[in-house]
Design an enzyme around this catalytic site. Structure first.
Site, PDB file in Angstrom:
ATOM      1  N   ASP A  94       0.846  -1.185   0.000  1.00 37.76           N
ATOM      2  CA  ASP A  94       0.000   0.000   0.000  1.00 37.76           C
ATOM      3  C   ASP A  94       0.888   1.244   0.000  1.00 37.76           C
ATOM      4  OD1 ASP A  94      -2.816   0.271   0.062  1.00 37.76           O
ATOM      5  OD2 ASP A  94      -2.732   1.154   2.053  1.00 37.76           O
ATOM      6  N   TYR A 138       2.299   4.841   1.209  1.00 32.39           N
ATOM      7  CA  TYR A 138       2.260   5.567   2.473  1.00 32.39           C
ATOM      8  C   TYR A 138       1.072   6.534   2.448  1.00 32.39           C
ATOM      9  CZ  TYR A 138       7.139   4.019   3.099  1.00 32.39           C
ATOM     10  OH  TYR A 138       8.281   3.283   3.237  1.00 32.39           O
ATOM     11  N   PHE A 167       7.940   1.640  -0.685  1.00 29.26           N
ATOM     12  CA  PHE A 167       8.919   1.877   0.387  1.00 29.26           C
ATOM     13  C   PHE A 167       9.617   3.227   0.296  1.00 29.26           C
ATOM     14  CE2 PHE A 167       8.783  -2.852   0.285  1.00 29.26           C
ATOM     15  CZ  PHE A 167       8.343  -3.074   1.590  1.00 29.26           C
ATOM     16  N   HIS A 175       8.914  -9.241   6.559  1.00 29.53           N
ATOM     17  CA  HIS A 175       8.794  -7.834   6.148  1.00 29.53           C
ATOM     18  C   HIS A 175       9.783  -6.970   6.936  1.00 29.53           C
ATOM     19  CE1 HIS A 175       6.795  -3.914   5.503  1.00 29.53           C
ATOM     20  NE2 HIS A 175       6.237  -4.495   4.437  1.00 29.53           N
TER      21      HIS A 175
END
Length: 225
Positions: free
Chosen positions: A68, A70, A81, A190
């Site tokens: 998703d 930010y 990221f 993760h």
């Protein structure tokens, strides 16, 4: 309709044209139009397809999958990221940089903009390409996952010797779209602070990626920013 601008790198445009024309994509555009009338949506429209435009279809060497964008002010700019320069790197990105330092001995970057990776062939792809400000996951299951799964499948079938970095269970589930005989699939927990200590740190994915690329006569990634 200008909410989702389908101006996209020509190689990707050819690979995904049938999806831009599909009924689900029209519904997705209508959903986004309504969202933008009532809420702030990230990233800005011009950056929704940033991952595709910075990393042309025939230039992809590595795929990093996120879930998703930010949802904080000024963070998302279309690369998973990554955050724009001047924005404090979020915790997961901080941990990515820690692993980069531990794996390759590189200094921790002074910013969190991963565009330089993208320009070298690292596709930084979120499964969902937009989000409502302040509401994580708010644009999931609206059609984006169908579109981004198709992008992964096109790469998996039409290219070979790519490296897929799948961090966390959500990304690891995308293995089903990839032929492991044609590509290198590297998985780990993760980089989130909740899970990084359970195997993200020490996964050596950056050095393993370059070893695989070199083995197949493909230019390595310079992971410095």
């Amino acid at each position: 309709m200008t909410t989702v601008n389908p101006t996209i790198e020509p190689g990707w445009g050819a690979a995904l044209d049938e999806h831009f024309q599909a009924p689900y994509f029209a519904q997705l555009k209508e959903f986004l139009l309504q969202e933008r009338q009532q809420h702030r949506v990230y990233p800005a429209g011009k950056n929704i397809f940033n991952a595709f435009n910075l990393t042309p279809f025939d230039k992809v060497k590595v795929v990093i999958l996120g879930q998703d964008p930010y949802h904080g002010t000024g963070q998302a700019h279309g690369l998973c990221f990554s955050v724009m320069q001047g924005i404090v790197p979020p915790p997961s990105l901080v941990n990515i940089f820690k692993e980069l330092q531990g794996d390759l001995g590189l200094p921790v970057p002074a910013h969190g903009d991963l565009s330089r990776w993208a320009q070298q062939g690292v596709l930084l792809l979120n499964a969902t390409l937009t989000v409502r400000a302040g509401v994580a996951g708010s644009h999931q299951n609206k059609g984006w996952e169908t579109f981004t799964d198709a992008a992964i499948q096109k790469l998996a079938t039409q290219r070979e010797h790519l490296v897929f970095l799948l961090w966390g269970n959500y990304a690891i589930n995308k293995q089903r779209l990839i032929n492991a005989d044609k590509h290198c699939i590297l998985t780990s927990p993760h980089p989130s602070p909740l899970s990084a200590s359970r195997g993200f740190f020490g996964n050596h994915h950056f050095s393993k990626t370059n070893s695989y690329l070199k083995q197949h006569g493909i230019g390595e990634i310079d992971w410095r920013l």
